[in-house]
Motif scaffolding. Structure first.
Motif, PDB file in Angstrom:
ATOM      1  N   ARG A 214       0.840  -1.198   0.000  1.00  0.00           N
ATOM      2  CA  ARG A 214       0.000   0.000   0.000  1.00  0.00           C
ATOM      3  C   ARG A 214       0.877   1.251   0.000  1.00  0.00           C
ATOM      4  O   ARG A 214       0.679   2.173  -0.798  1.00  0.00           O
ATOM      5  CB  ARG A 214      -0.923  -0.006   1.226  1.00  0.00           C
ATOM      6  CG  ARG A 214      -1.746   1.265   1.370  1.00  0.00           C
ATOM      7  CD  ARG A 214      -2.638   1.248   2.589  1.00  0.00           C
ATOM      8  NE  ARG A 214      -1.959   1.069   3.848  1.00  0.00           N
ATOM      9  CZ  ARG A 214      -1.336   2.043   4.519  1.00  0.00           C
ATOM     10  NH1 ARG A 214      -1.287   3.270   4.035  1.00  0.00           N
ATOM     11  NH2 ARG A 214      -0.754   1.788   5.678  1.00  0.00           N
TER      12      ARG A 214
ATOM     13  N   ARG B 185       2.737   2.156  -3.213  1.00  0.00           N
ATOM     14  CA  ARG B 185       1.873   2.771  -4.229  1.00  0.00           C
ATOM     15  C   ARG B 185       1.417   4.169  -3.822  1.00  0.00           C
ATOM     16  O   ARG B 185       0.701   4.827  -4.557  1.00  0.00           O
ATOM     17  CB  ARG B 185       0.669   1.869  -4.480  1.00  0.00           C
ATOM     18  CG  ARG B 185       1.054   0.611  -5.254  1.00  0.00           C
ATOM     19  CD  ARG B 185      -0.009  -0.461  -5.162  1.00  0.00           C
ATOM     20  NE  ARG B 185       0.275  -1.619  -5.992  1.00  0.00           N
ATOM     21  CZ  ARG B 185       1.156  -2.574  -5.690  1.00  0.00           C
ATOM     22  NH1 ARG B 185       1.857  -2.500  -4.586  1.00  0.00           N
ATOM     23  NH2 ARG B 185       1.342  -3.591  -6.497  1.00  0.00           N
TER      24      ARG B 185
ATOM     25  N   TRP C  95      -0.623   4.830  -1.401  1.00  0.00           N
ATOM     26  CA  TRP C  95      -2.020   4.776  -0.984  1.00  0.00           C
ATOM     27  C   TRP C  95      -2.124   4.947   0.527  1.00  0.00           C
ATOM     28  O   TRP C  95      -1.320   4.408   1.277  1.00  0.00           O
ATOM     29  CB  TRP C  95      -2.667   3.454  -1.386  1.00  0.00           C
ATOM     30  CG  TRP C  95      -2.763   3.229  -2.867  1.00  0.00           C
ATOM     31  CD1 TRP C  95      -2.559   4.147  -3.856  1.00  0.00           C
ATOM     32  CD2 TRP C  95      -3.066   2.002  -3.524  1.00  0.00           C
ATOM     33  NE1 TRP C  95      -2.721   3.558  -5.088  1.00  0.00           N
ATOM     34  CE2 TRP C  95      -3.041   2.246  -4.913  1.00  0.00           C
ATOM     35  CE3 TRP C  95      -3.358   0.725  -3.087  1.00  0.00           C
ATOM     36  CZ2 TRP C  95      -3.301   1.266  -5.854  1.00  0.00           C
ATOM     37  CZ3 TRP C  95      -3.619  -0.274  -4.019  1.00  0.00           C
ATOM     38  CH2 TRP C  95      -3.587   0.012  -5.384  1.00  0.00           C
TER      39      TRP C  95
ATOM     40  N   SER D  68      -7.533   6.171   0.901  1.00  0.00           N
ATOM     41  CA  SER D  68      -7.676   5.689  -0.478  1.00  0.00           C
ATOM     42  C   SER D  68      -8.133   4.231  -0.516  1.00  0.00           C
ATOM     43  O   SER D  68      -8.855   3.830  -1.420  1.00  0.00           O
ATOM     44  CB  SER D  68      -6.374   5.865  -1.270  1.00  0.00           C
ATOM     45  OG  SER D  68      -5.333   5.089  -0.742  1.00  0.00           O
TER      46      SER D  68
ATOM     47  N   ASP E 117     -11.267   4.781  -2.627  1.00  0.00           N
ATOM     48  CA  ASP E 117     -10.973   4.334  -3.996  1.00  0.00           C
ATOM     49  C   ASP E 117     -11.156   2.833  -4.212  1.00  0.00           C
ATOM     50  O   ASP E 117     -11.405   2.400  -5.337  1.00  0.00           O
ATOM     51  CB  ASP E 117      -9.540   4.710  -4.380  1.00  0.00           C
ATOM     52  CG  ASP E 117      -9.295   6.215  -4.317  1.00  0.00           C
ATOM     53  OD1 ASP E 117     -10.264   6.989  -4.494  1.00  0.00           O
ATOM     54  OD2 ASP E 117      -8.140   6.614  -4.071  1.00  0.00           O
TER      55      ASP E 117
END
Length: 112
Positions: free
Chosen positions: A20, A23, A25, A29, A33
């Motif tokens: 995570r 990336r 994130w 998110s 997302d």
């Protein structure tokens, strides 16, 4: 057997957190997302139980196979890495509990 399962979950959680963060994130998110509930995602990363359905969902989100996700988690090197991470972990100091008032002072207020 139980110890091995718990260790696997802990290592899987560390891998999920790493993926995570790689990336970029955030927890937000993962919720907004990718439609995970925040307490579920935090549980995954903290080594709590994860269902097979959730594992497949994680693979879908990260666009990797289940094999890629779990590869090496049961290897001796992964166990050594996990153990060394535990050794370097510093926990917060424990705050002592307040003493209960005695029966003699329970109903009295302190005079200033």
């Amino acid at each position: 057997m139980q110890h091995t399962y718990e260790l696997f979950l802990k290592e899987l959680g560390a891998r999920l957190r790493q993926m995570r963060k790689e990336r970029g994130w955030t927890y937000r998110s993962m919720v907004v997302d990718h439609s995970f509930h925040i307490s579920h995602w935090q549980g995954f990363e903290n080594g709590k139980g994860i269902s097979l359905r959730s594992l497949f969902r994680v693979c879908e989100v990260f666009q990797i196979s289940l094999e890629e996700l779990v590869r090496g988690l049961d290897s001796p090197a992964a166990h050594e890495k996990s153990a060394s991470q535990e050794e370097t972990h510093v926990s917060a100091p424990q705050v002592p509990k307040r003493a209960k008032p005695s029966k003699k002072t329970a109903g009295h207020k302190k005079l200033s």
